[in-house]
Design a protein around this motif. Structure first.
Motif, PDB file in Angstrom:
ATOM      1  N   GLN A   1       0.874  -2.111  -4.103  1.00  0.00           N
ATOM      2  CA  GLN A   1       1.747  -0.952  -4.262  1.00  0.00           C
ATOM      3  C   GLN A   1       1.392   0.136  -3.257  1.00  0.00           C
ATOM      4  O   GLN A   1       2.274   0.798  -2.693  1.00  0.00           O
ATOM      5  N   SER A   2       0.122   0.309  -3.015  1.00  0.00           N
ATOM      6  CA  SER A   2      -0.320   1.305  -2.039  1.00  0.00           C
ATOM      7  C   SER A   2       0.192   0.972  -0.645  1.00  0.00           C
ATOM      8  O   SER A   2       0.648   1.853   0.096  1.00  0.00           O
ATOM      9  N   VAL A   3       0.133  -0.297  -0.283  1.00  0.00           N
ATOM     10  CA  VAL A   3       0.641  -0.736   1.020  1.00  0.00           C
ATOM     11  C   VAL A   3       2.120  -0.420   1.146  1.00  0.00           C
ATOM     12  O   VAL A   3       2.586   0.097   2.185  1.00  0.00           O
ATOM     13  N   LEU A   4       2.883  -0.698   0.096  1.00  0.00           N
ATOM     14  CA  LEU A   4       4.324  -0.455   0.145  1.00  0.00           C
ATOM     15  C   LEU A   4       4.633   1.034   0.285  1.00  0.00           C
ATOM     16  O   LEU A   4       5.534   1.413   1.033  1.00  0.00           O
ATOM     17  N   ARG A   5       3.882   1.877  -0.407  1.00  0.00           N
ATOM     18  CA  ARG A   5       4.125   3.324  -0.334  1.00  0.00           C
ATOM     19  C   ARG A   5       3.775   3.895   1.036  1.00  0.00           C
ATOM     20  O   ARG A   5       4.306   4.925   1.440  1.00  0.00           O
ATOM     21  N   GLN A   6       2.872   3.238   1.744  1.00  0.00           N
ATOM     22  CA  GLN A   6       2.429   3.736   3.044  1.00  0.00           C
ATOM     23  C   GLN A   6       3.204   3.129   4.216  1.00  0.00           C
ATOM     24  O   GLN A   6       2.988   3.510   5.366  1.00  0.00           O
ATOM     25  N   THR A   7       4.100   2.194   3.914  1.00  0.00           N
ATOM     26  CA  THR A   7       4.873   1.546   4.980  1.00  0.00           C
ATOM     27  C   THR A   7       5.958   2.484   5.510  1.00  0.00           C
ATOM     28  O   THR A   7       6.587   3.227   4.745  1.00  0.00           O
ATOM     29  N   ASP A   8       6.175   2.455   6.789  1.00  0.00           N
ATOM     30  CA  ASP A   8       7.225   3.253   7.426  1.00  0.00           C
ATOM     31  C   ASP A   8       8.562   2.942   6.764  1.00  0.00           C
ATOM     32  O   ASP A   8       8.939   1.774   6.610  1.00  0.00           O
ATOM     33  N   ALA A   9       9.287   3.981   6.366  1.00  0.00           N
ATOM     34  CA  ALA A   9      10.579   3.794   5.698  1.00  0.00           C
ATOM     35  C   ALA A   9      11.575   3.049   6.583  1.00  0.00           C
ATOM     36  O   ALA A   9      12.512   2.409   6.071  1.00  0.00           O
ATOM     37  N   ALA A  10      11.392   3.099   7.886  1.00  0.00           N
ATOM     38  CA  ALA A  10      12.284   2.360   8.785  1.00  0.00           C
ATOM     39  C   ALA A  10      12.082   0.857   8.637  1.00  0.00           C
ATOM     40  O   ALA A  10      12.992   0.069   8.910  1.00  0.00           O
TER      41      ALA A  10
END
Length: 257
Positions: free
Chosen positions: A201-210
């Motif tokens: 979940q942390s990885v997903l939240r930190q991924t560039d929205a693009a």
């Protein structure tokens, strides 16, 4: 195992060094419950807890991108067990990876290969090893595959993870059909445990929205306190595993009736 209680339950868990896997392993520790935990790293906390409770535990540090090595260890571990007092034997395929979120056209081949090897190939290979090694055992045999809602509802930027979990659901259906035709077949379930506050979940939240258009969804889940803790989720998953009707629905979710 001299001086220990007779082993009544055997459980193999992958991805048991952190998150949901570690929480499940902690809850399963006991003098009559032998655990084999397979992860890229071992857990000192788990080892200490096992020693405290005189619980039989073996941890293997293995990379599941080559599941053949883990399969060899699983077969050897199972073949070394004494079956006299045994009641259950369980494989929990919990390990997985979100890889590098983003559009498929931008994905690196090595990352895609690793994601599918860990998330789909390893559960297939390890399930085969488990079923073969225990094929003559007259005990309750179970395979619990930890799936995800993303195997059933695709989102942009998560192609490899969605594919792995969808494949996990469907191979579970096929294996369940094979085992149902046997007099003492294993029970198998592919279970979506809900959204848990883990490193993924942390990885997903930190991924560039693009790269991940739905990033704001994961941010809201965290901000609104809608993520389950690993320990709470582990309690729910294990309660599901112990249900008398485990296996009646091959593809399931913790929110299902």
């Amino acid at each position: 195992m001299s001086g220990r209680a007779a082993i009544q339950n055997l459980t193999i868990i992958t991805g048991a060094s952190k998150g949901l896997g570690l929480a499940m392993a902690m809850r399963l520790l006991g003098p009559d419950h032998a655990l084999l935990c397979i992860s890229r790293s071992t857990s000192g906390a788990l080892a200490a807890e096992a020693a405290l409770h005189d619980a039989p535990l073996q941890q293997l540090s293995l990379d599941l991108s080559d599941a053949r090595v883990a399969a060899t260890h699983i077969r050897a571990w199972l073949e070394a067990q004494e079956l006299g007092s045994l009641s259950t034997a369980t494989l929990i395929n919990n390990a997985g990876t979100v890889g590098r979120p983003g559009p498929l056209e931008q994905a690196e081949s090595d990352d895609l290969v690793r994601s599918l090897r860990v998330g789909l190939e390893a559960p297939l290979v390890l399930t085969a090893a488990f079923l073969h090694a225990t094929r003559y055992w007259r005990v309750l045999r179970r395979v619990l595959n930890i799936s995800s809602g993303l195997g059933r509802h695709a989102i942009a930027g998560q192609g490899s993870y969605c594919a792995a979990k969808a494949g996990m659901d469907h191979f579970s259906r096929a294996v369940a059909a094979e085992e149902a035709a046997k007099a003492h077949g294993a029970r198998i379930v592919s279970l979506a445990p809900g959204v848990i506050d883990t490193d993924m979940q942390s990885v997903l939240r930190q991924t560039d929205a693009a790269l991940l258009p739905d990033r704001s969804h994961y941010e809201r889940l965290k901000a609104e306190g809608r993520l389950d803790t690993p320990d709470s989720a582990a309690e729910k998953v294990l309660r599901f595993l112990y249900r008398a009707d485990f296996g009646s629905a091959v593809v399931a979710g913790l929110g299902d009736a």
